[in-house]
Write a protein that holds these residues in place. Structure first.
Motif, PDB file in Angstrom:
ATOM      1  N   LYS A 203       0.807  -1.220   0.000  1.00 39.79           N
ATOM      2  CA  LYS A 203       0.000   0.000   0.000  1.00 39.79           C
ATOM      3  C   LYS A 203       0.844   1.276   0.000  1.00 39.79           C
ATOM      4  N   ASP A 204       2.105   1.181   0.465  1.00 39.71           N
ATOM      5  CA  ASP A 204       2.963   2.378   0.503  1.00 39.71           C
ATOM      6  C   ASP A 204       3.623   2.676  -0.837  1.00 39.71           C
ATOM      7  N   HIS A 205       3.462   1.782  -1.802  1.00 37.00           N
ATOM      8  CA  HIS A 205       4.112   1.982  -3.099  1.00 37.00           C
ATOM      9  C   HIS A 205       3.135   1.881  -4.265  1.00 37.00           C
ATOM     10  N   GLN A 206       1.869   2.127  -3.981  1.00 30.67           N
ATOM     11  CA  GLN A 206       0.868   2.071  -5.039  1.00 30.67           C
ATOM     12  C   GLN A 206       1.090   3.195  -6.068  1.00 30.67           C
ATOM     13  N   ILE A 207       0.756   2.883  -7.309  1.00 32.74           N
ATOM     14  CA  ILE A 207       0.908   3.855  -8.405  1.00 32.74           C
ATOM     15  C   ILE A 207      -0.429   4.535  -8.621  1.00 32.74           C
ATOM     16  N   ASN A 208      -0.443   5.880  -8.502  1.00 31.09           N
ATOM     17  CA  ASN A 208      -1.696   6.637  -8.604  1.00 31.09           C
ATOM     18  C   ASN A 208      -1.483   7.943  -9.347  1.00 31.09           C
ATOM     19  N   TRP A 209      -2.572   8.434  -9.892  1.00 27.97           N
ATOM     20  CA  TRP A 209      -2.603   9.726 -10.568  1.00 27.97           C
ATOM     21  C   TRP A 209      -3.100  10.766  -9.578  1.00 27.97           C
TER      22      TRP A 209
END
Length: 635
Positions: A203-209
């Motif tokens: 969860k600390d390295h999720q890819i998001n816009w």
């Protein structure tokens, strides 16, 4: 002069920088940009150890075996729903279908089953296809013309959608993952690889816009995408044809999994991509790993997923950074090559290229930054070529200038011979056997009293011109003008075995050529201005005297020279006097008459002097010609 040279160099440097900077700015294709892409491809290629595929990324292939067993495309969507349910129930982390389902299927019941499956399993991802504008309004942008979503009958939620656009560079190669694309409403649709990578990331390295910052993040780290939202991707597998045994991602046949030959539990905890894996399905693309062998789209997506999970993001340098490299390398090259010439210049150029290449590699590995290579390299090469050409032209000009100046003292053949020898001109001399000729104008003082200064100079120049031409005609070296007299050397700096003969013939040449001028002077001013000539042969020290740094004079020193000068001072108007040594070497070639012994200054005993009257005119005898110049050193 020096200031003008530096201004020219600066101007060339500015033009070089502008040319290559402008070309790098405008160039989005062409040979240079293809070369740039090839260099990046080579650097980004993984080693065998690094290339190991992620074991939690698996492929289910719609291969030829599945087509043979289940029939040709398109398949009934109930087959997809059945396989997805099997995988999801067995504990697969995520299931992605790389098959476009933009239109309702032929069987509404199958679509309904698919919709029920999508609703039951939120970890299923379906593809969205963007139709991009053929001509983009803005340079370097990806603008959308239309978007093909899954059919409404399938009932996929927005969180289950991801685009599968694989965008090729102008050479047809896929090098980048397009992290996200905006639809007609401005909504960002993430790539299929982004959706799947998040299932493998904590969860600390999720890819998001982040819409507020208009940027992509992997955890709290900003992803360095370009203005197209693209990012260079790593490849961990090779095209299947490159390997005798396929060692890419774990891949099984669609039919084998659906029929239970491969248990669904095999995919527990994995991200599964289902897609075409047969040539007839036309889902193949070139990658940086091969210029001729293609990779299936589903495997490219798998590589993109692993690249995003690894988080080693590479980006291209901005234009200001590239411009800086072009400017620095150009100006540094010009500055260095302006001062260094010859072989050293090539060594420094090679060193610059090697250093730049290593800097380019280090920036890639340390900062994950690609700076443009070809344009700074070509700018540096342009500066080097300009400097080489400039130095060559300058040296040719200087060589011609020196040749022209030196050519006023010795014949052109002698100049060419000395230049060809490549010997350095230095202070010092060597003992040589030579003939020395002194010429002086008789009656010059009375003439000077009767004429205006301008007329005196004119007459003097005519006499000196006659002397100079005669010396050069017989391959002599004009040593110096001494007031109204001339000193010349034969036999140096180039060896001439017959130098005594050449000296006498030069004196006779002067006598013949001056006849008209003597007659005119007698007629116009009443003074018979004539030559007095003295010639002596023997050893003398010949070489350069003076200052090594400021000025050098090429001359001869010794008793041979002194005696020649004394003979000239004893010569009457029109007389050519030679010493006993010279007579012994030319006897039989000229008509002579003995003057007898003459007491000369600087000699304890009188010397035997002979007058030369002319050439021997025996019937049928040919006149002597200057012998070829021979190279060599003095005695």
């Amino acid at each position: 002069m020096q200031r003008r040279k530096w201004l020219l160099t600066i101007a060339v440097g500015i033009l070089t920088c502008l040319f290559w900077s402008l070309l790098s700015n405008l160039g989005t294709g062409g040979t240079l940009n293809r070369l740039e892409s090839v260099l990046q491809d080579k650097v980004m290629q993984q080693s065998d150890v690094e290339r190991a595929p992620n074991v939690n990324i698996k492929l289910i292939k719609i291969d030829q075996n599945s087509l043979d067993q289940l029939g040709q495309f398109p398949w009934d969507r109930g087959l997809y729903a059945q396989l997805i349910s099997m995988l999801a129930d067995a504990g697969a982390k995520a299931i992605a279908l790389d098959i476009v389902l933009a239109e309702p299927g032929k069987d509404p019941a199958s679509d309904a089953l698919m919709a029920e499956t999508m609703k039951k399993y939120p970890n299923v991802v379906l593809p969205v296809v963007f139709n991009l504008k053929a001509k983009q309004d803005g340079a370097g942008l990806l603008e959308t013309e239309s978007v093909a979503y899954p059919a409404e009958t399938i009932g996929a939620s927005p969180n289950q959608l991801a685009h599968i656009n694989v965008i090729q560079d102008q050479d047809g190669t896929v090098r980048k993952v397009t992290v996200g694309l905006k639809d007609e409403k401005g909504t960002v649709v993430p790539a299929l690889s982004v959706k799947l990578a998040n299932y493998l990331l904590d969860k600390d390295h999720q890819i998001n816009w982040d819409p507020d910052k208009s940027a992509w993040y992997r955890g709290d780290k900003r992803i360095p995408v370009d203005n197209r939202n693209q990012l260079a991707t790593e490849f961990y597998t090779e095209p299947r044809e490159e390997m005798s045994v396929y060692t890419g991602y774990d891949s099984q046949s669609f039919f084998d999994v659906l029929s239970g030959n491969i248990p669904a539990e095999y995919y527990q905890g994995d991200v599964v991509l289902i897609g075409p894996f047969a040539p007839g399905l036309q889902d193949e693309y070139l990658t940086p790993l091969s210029a001729r062998l293609k990779m299936y789209g589903v495997e490219i997506h798998a590589n993109m997923v692993q690249s995003l999970v690894a988080g080693k993001f590479f980006t291209k340098a901005t234009k200001p950074v590239n411009y800086t490299f072009i400017i620095v390398l150009t100006l540094l090259s010009l500055l260095v090559f302006e001062r260094i010439t010859g072989g050293k210049a090539f060594i420094f150029y090679a060193a610059f290229v090697i250093i730049f290449f290593f800097v380019w590699i280090l920036l890639y590995y340390i900062l994950s930054l690609f700076i443009t290579f070809t344009y700074p390299f070509l700018a540096m090469t342009t500066a080097f070529i300009w400097s080489v050409v400039k130095h060559y032209v300058s040296e040719r000009k200087e060589r011609n200038r020196v040749t022209n100046i030196f050519g006023r003292f010795v014949p052109r053949t002698v100049v060419d011979e000395m230049l060809a020898s490549g010997e350095e001109i230095t202070v010092g001399g060597q003992r040589r056997d030579i003939s020395v000729i002194f010429v002086d104008i008789r009656g010059f003082t009375p003439m000077s009293e009767k004429l205006e200064p301008e007329q005196v100079i004119q007459v003097l120049n005519e006499y000196l011109d006659i002397c100079t031409k005669a010396v050069f005609k017989w391959n002599g070296t004009l040593d110096k003008f001494i007031g109204d007299g001339v000193m010349a050397i034969f036999g140096a700096p180039i060896n001439q075995p017959n130098h005594p003969e050449l000296a006498v013939r030069a004196a006779l040449e002067m006598k013949r050529q001056s006849a008209e001028l003597e007659e005119r002077c007698l007629r116009e001013i009443g003074v018979p201005v004539r030559f007095g000539v003295g010639i002596n042969s023997g050893p003398a020290v010949v070489g350069n005297i003076g200052s090594q740094l400021l000025r050098l004079d090429y001359t001869a020193i010794g008793d041979t020279v002194n005696l020649s000068a004394r003979l000239e001072s004893n010569a009457k108007p029109g007389q050519i006097l030679i010493s006993q040594e010279t007579l012994a070497r030319v006897e039989g070639l000229f008509e002579t008459v003995s003057i007898g012994e003459v007491k000369v200054k600087g000699k304890e005993h009188p010397v035997l002097v002979t007058e030369v009257l002319g050439e021997v005119t025996t019937v049928g005898e040919q006149k002597s010609k200057p012998l070829p110049i021979e190279g060599g050193t003095g005695e």
